[in-house]
Design a protein around this motif. Structure first.
Motif, short mmCIF file in Angstrom:
data_model
loop_
_atom_site.label_atom_id
_atom_site.label_comp_id
_atom_site.label_asym_id
_atom_site.label_seq_id
_atom_site.Cartn_x
_atom_site.Cartn_y
_atom_site.Cartn_z
N GLU A 1 34.20 30.64 27.32
CA GLU A 1 34.70 31.12 28.60
C GLU A 1 34.49 30.06 29.68
N GLY A 2 35.33 30.12 30.70
CA GLY A 2 35.12 29.26 31.86
C GLY A 2 35.81 27.92 31.77
N TYR A 3 36.40 27.63 30.62
CA TYR A 3 37.11 26.35 30.47
C TYR A 3 38.59 26.58 30.65
N THR A 4 39.12 26.06 31.75
CA THR A 4 40.53 26.29 32.08
C THR A 4 41.40 25.29 31.33
N ARG A 5 42.68 25.59 31.33
CA ARG A 5 43.65 24.67 30.71
C ARG A 5 43.60 23.29 31.39
N ALA B 1 41.52 13.67 39.59
CA ALA B 1 42.50 14.17 40.56
C ALA B 1 43.05 15.50 40.09
N SER B 2 43.26 16.39 41.05
CA SER B 2 43.77 17.73 40.73
C SER B 2 44.46 18.28 41.96
N THR B 3 45.53 19.05 41.77
CA THR B 3 46.17 19.66 42.96
C THR B 3 45.78 21.12 43.14
N VAL B 4 45.60 21.84 42.06
CA VAL B 4 45.27 23.27 42.21
C VAL B 4 44.11 23.69 41.32
N GLY B 5 43.33 22.73 40.84
CA GLY B 5 42.14 23.06 40.04
C GLY B 5 42.47 23.97 38.87
N GLY B 6 41.70 25.01 38.72
CA GLY B 6 41.87 25.93 37.60
C GLY B 6 42.77 27.11 37.89
N MET B 7 43.68 26.95 38.86
CA MET B 7 44.60 28.02 39.22
C MET B 7 45.32 28.62 38.01
N PHE C 1 35.96 37.76 32.96
CA PHE C 1 36.80 37.00 33.89
C PHE C 1 36.00 36.47 35.07
N LEU C 2 34.87 37.08 35.35
CA LEU C 2 34.04 36.61 36.46
C LEU C 2 33.60 35.16 36.24
N GLN C 3 33.60 34.74 34.99
CA GLN C 3 33.23 33.35 34.70
C GLN C 3 34.28 32.36 35.17
N TYR C 4 35.45 32.87 35.54
CA TYR C 4 36.49 31.97 36.02
C TYR C 4 36.50 31.83 37.54
N ILE C 5 35.64 32.59 38.23
CA ILE C 5 35.65 32.56 39.69
C ILE C 5 35.51 31.15 40.23
N ASP C 6 34.54 30.44 39.70
CA ASP C 6 34.25 29.13 40.27
C ASP C 6 35.17 28.04 39.74
N THR C 7 36.12 28.43 38.88
CA THR C 7 37.00 27.40 38.32
C THR C 7 38.21 27.14 39.21
N LEU C 8 38.34 27.92 40.30
CA LEU C 8 39.53 27.78 41.14
C LEU C 8 39.58 26.46 41.88
N CYS D 1 38.95 22.36 42.85
CA CYS D 1 39.34 21.16 42.11
C CYS D 1 38.16 20.46 41.46
N ALA D 2 36.95 20.72 41.94
CA ALA D 2 35.78 20.02 41.40
C ALA D 2 35.38 20.59 40.04
N ASP D 3 35.78 21.84 39.78
CA ASP D 3 35.35 22.50 38.55
C ASP D 3 35.73 21.69 37.31
N CYS D 4 37.00 21.32 37.20
CA CYS D 4 37.44 20.59 36.00
C CYS D 4 36.73 19.24 35.91
N THR D 5 36.56 18.58 37.03
CA THR D 5 35.89 17.28 37.04
C THR D 5 34.47 17.40 36.48
#
Lengths: 404, 85, 338
Positions: free
Chosen positions: A70-74, A105-111, A130-137, A139-143
């Motif tokens: 969980e928590g790993y976005t596309r 670089a990211s434009t919309v992070g984990g949107m 799904f609460l694990q995705y809150i902080d993925t929104l 741009c720093a999350d993926c980085t």
């Protein structure tokens, strides 16, 4: 004297391939990655073409080299897949082997993932994983997830300047090397398709219902794409001491703002002109030494006029061969600058110029037309790669053949 | 027609948040863009949204949009031409 | 420099401005009248953080005496939340049809930068960093590099907003304290979470001292998830000669140990915490830097803002600023009197 900056590794994933080799093969075959989405929940599934990476998230976990969790976005997974290849290609088994920074670089992070659960997130009645995705929104999350898995512990940053984001990431990394902060940087961007951006560009009436037609008189807009790409940059002294395999030299760059309009470029391409001119001046190359320009070429009404005018103003009657590769990959926003920088390196390495697919009719505003056939066996020594974004943000990069 | 135009003016003011403008300040034939109200290309997209949300008329081509959105008069003419008689 | 924050920092004398306080766990900005700064025709479309960010930038330029603005570099963790939320909602509400493009455009993280460039005709370098507690800090690093590369000046800043919706979202993952906490009592009870804040802060930076320079940034370091020893070594090294420490202490029991480490390392140096003034947010570090520069320039501490402290230092010559964002991004700055 500031250090020269070399490109010593590249990794990518796009709609036309899971790695650099597959991308090159598809470019040679002149086969576009455009089609219809399998993964976005939208009413435009069969209406608006996109260039989607042909894997669901489970398959992407495998490419990213981690077990599903969980928590790993596309966005993160695409980035990790490209990052793994870049490090592998640069021969970096352990990122800690030398101080290495990471500029993403990211434009919309984990949107891409948060938009699916957003209304659950804001609903106090709902609870779950799904609460694990809150902080993925953001741009720093993926980085940070990419950095933590790979083991970056030195400088990290995320840049967001719309469609020029990863060109700016490459520039920032190169400048950190030149100023002696770090000897090695990994720079690029990652972007997943989202319902948010698809509707955003559609609300701007900027999306073509056909496959996009850059620099064509009949063009009506862009097609979105997704993907990720990273380049390993090394200082000359580090690359030599480390005996790195040098793929190309990053010789020039410029970021200039247009201050014209929030989303539209100026009709005469002032920003594009300035960015290309200054980047080229920095590279020490002359106008005549530019062999190929990988244009921003989104196929929106405004971009292509503006960019084309800038080309004519800068090069006069000697505009070099140019093409937009967006009909292959779609417009991958934050990843575009890095994807196209890799294509620039491939053009130099292979002596090849990629065709601008879907071009038929010259634009009435311009005297120039893009390359429409694949060209092999060409001597390509210097390439300009353009990335222009909202907010008037214009970035041009110059990538040159490594000649010792 | 007059009723449609005054309704349209109020809707334009609301949609574009033209706080200091009153419906009577907008001349039927004055250009909405550039000189007149000083609107720009983003406003033109917002006005197309207005046509779609309020009048269920979809304008696909931005080039066509520019013609329709020249003035309140041209917008009203267009709306009327699309309404069932 | 200029700041719009939950305190009255934008106009007037900060050394007599009373401390704004609330027990809502959310410190919202004291907003000025935007009309003197932004043309009505531009203002009508802008959402809150765009107005806050642009106006702060313009006020900063006005006060700097600089005529030609060079590069514009900003940091923001979240950009325009109001626009992002609105566009997500409208996609749902209108079933992906007839969407107004404005919230999409304004949700783009670099939209404030674009607006500043538009209004001041800033055609030089333009960049936006979006990395939580390293957003402003990377903008600062970029600016320092630009100055070293020969830029005459940089407009460098940060902006952040908190919306009711985002406050709720972050409450679901423990960002804020459960109990209503007055910001004056933020440091009294250590419990998980902090209080939310927002604000915009801009600086006009030059590579050499100017007659109206407020302070000099003489040391700067970012550390990502550092081991305690690495952090301690950096703090000890940079603290040399400092006579005041500004800390990003925020009452969050989970990360207080970093600040306690600082107490142990630098026992004799007076400290001023600043999160009860601006609240916790991604770019609160920019507010800390603004406060440090104010103190160094005026040679005075706004004592009325620190009712929780018994001994307030009268002034300072060299300030160590240490802040971190939820234990992940740590930033250390050294500010000195010019």
């Amino acid at each position: 004297m500031a250090e020269r900056v070399f490109i010593t590794g590249m990794g990518m994933i796009t709609a036309i391939g899971d790695n650099v080799a597959e991308n090159l093969e598809r470019l040679r075959q002149q086969r576009s990655g455009l089609g219809f989405t399998s993964y976005i929940d939208t009413i435009y599934k069969q209406v608006l073409p996109v260039a989607e990476v042909k894997h669901n998230n489970d398959a992407l976990f495998a490419l990213a080299g981690i077990t599903p969790r969980e928590g790993y976005t596309r966005t993160t997974l695409l980035g990790l897949a490209a990052m793994r290849e870049a490090l592998r290609q640069a021969g970096i088994a352990d990122i800690q082997s030398a101080p290495t920074g990471f500029i993403n670089a990211s434009t919309v992070g984990g949107m891409c993932d948060t938009e699916k659960v957003y209304f659950d997130i804001i609903n106090p009645e709902k609870n779950g994983t799904f609460l694990q995705y809150i902080d993925t929104l953001d741009c720093a999350d993926c980085t940070q997830r990419i950095a933590d898995i790979v083991g970056f512990s030195e400088h990290i940053a995320t840049i967001s300047t719309a469609c020029s984001s990863s060109a700016n990431a490459l520039m920032f990394g190169a400048r950190m090397i030149k100023q002696g902060f770090l000897p090695r940087m990994v720079c690029g961007g990652t972007e997943a398709l989202t319902r948010f951006t698809l509707n955003g560009f559609n609300s701007l009436k900027n999306i073509d219902k056909q496959f996009c037609r850059p620099f064509d008189q009949q063009r009506t807009g862009l097609n979105l794409g997704e993907g990720a790409a990273y380049l390993v940059l090394e200082s000359e002294s580090f690359a030599r001491a480390n005996n790195s395999r040098i793929l190309a030299e990053f010789t020039g760059y410029c970021n200039a703002n247009e201050a014209f309009h929030p989303t539209s470029p100026s009709p005469d391409g002032d920003g594009a002109y300035e960015a290309m001119k200054s980047a080229l001046a920095m590279s020490g190359r002359t106008l005549g030494e530019v062999d190929y320009i990988n244009v921003h070429g989104t196929a929106t009404l405004n971009n292509d006029v503006s960019e084309g005018k800038a080309l004519e103003r800068l090069f006069g009657s000697g505009v070099p061969r140019f093409s937009s590769t967006k009909p292959f990959t779609g417009h991958t926003l934050a990843a575009a600058g890095a994807i196209e920088a890799i294509y620039a390196v491939l053009a130099i390495q292979q002596g090849i110029i990629f065709p601008n697919l879907n071009f038929k009719e010259k634009m009435e505003e311009l005297n120039i037309t893009p390359v429409t056939e694949l060209m092999e066996g060409v001597s390509v020594n210097n390439v300009i790669s353009n990335s222009f974004g909202f907010g008037g943000n214009n970035a041009s990069l110059v990538i040159s053949k490594y000649e010792g | 027609m007059e009723e449609l135009k005054s309704k349209l003016k109020a809707q334009i003011i609301e949609a574009l948040n033209l706080q200091d403008t009153k419906p009577e300040d907008i001349d039927d034939n004055a250009p909405l863009f550039g000189e007149g109200l000083g609107l720009d290309s983003i406003d033109s997209l917002e006005l197309m949204v207005l046509l779609e949300r309020q009048y269920h008329i979809k304008v696909e081509d931005p080039r066509e949009g520019r013609k329709i959105l020249q003035s309140v008069q041209s917008m009203a003419d267009f709306i009327q031409s699309k309404q069932p008689a | 420099m200029a700041a719009i924050s939950p305190q009255t920092t934008f106009q007037g004398d900060i050394f007599s401005a009373p401390l704004v306080h609330t027990d809502k766990n959310l410190l919202a900005c004291v907003e000025p009248d935007y009309k003197p700064f932004i043309p009505a025709n531009s203002l009508r479309r802008m959402t809150r953080v765009l107005k806050i960010g642009l106006t702060t930038a313009l006020q900063c330029i006005n006060g700097s005496g600089v005529e030609t603005i060079g590069p514009i570099v900003t940091g923001t963790g979240k950009g325009s939340l109001q626009d992002t939320e609105k566009f997500i909602r409208e996609i749902e509400q209108y079933k992906e049809t007839a969407l107004n493009p404005t919230p999409f455009i304004q949700s783009t993280y670099n939209s404030v930068n674009g607006l500043i460039a538009l209004q001041v005709k800033g055609t030089a370098y333009n960049n936006t960093f979006v990395h939580r507690g390293f957003s402003f800090e990377n903008a600062l690093l970029d600016s320092m590099m630009l100055l070293a590369e020969g830029a005459p000046n940089t407009l460098t800043g940060a902006f952040e907003e908190i919306t009711a919706e985002h406050f709720y979202i972050k409450s679901r993952i423990g960002f804020w304290k459960d109990a209503p906490t007055d910001n004056r009592a933020l440091y009294e009870t250590l419990t998980p979470g902090s209080i939310a804040g927002e604000g915009a802060t801009f600086f006009l930076l030059t590579g050499t001292p100017a007659p109206n320079s407020k302070a000099a940034l003489t040391g700067f370091k970012m550390l990502y998830k550092p081991a305690e020893a690495k952090l301690a070594a950096a703090l000890a090294e940079m603290a040399a000669g400092a006579d005041l420490v500004l800390t990003g202490r925020n009452g969050d029991s989970r990360y207080e140990h970093y600040y306690q480490q600082l107490d142990t390392l630098l026992p004799g140096i007076p400290q001023l915490p600043f999160k009860h003034l601006c609240g916790e947010h991604d770019t609160a570090g920019a507010f800390g830097m603004w406060l440090g520069a104010q103190i160094l320039h005026a040679q005075q501490v706004p004592a009325q803002w620190f009712p929780m402290l018994k001994d307030i230092p009268a002034t300072a010559g060299k300030i160590l600023l240490y802040n971190h964002f939820y234990g992940e991004q740590h930033a250390i700055m050294v500010l000195e009197r010019v």
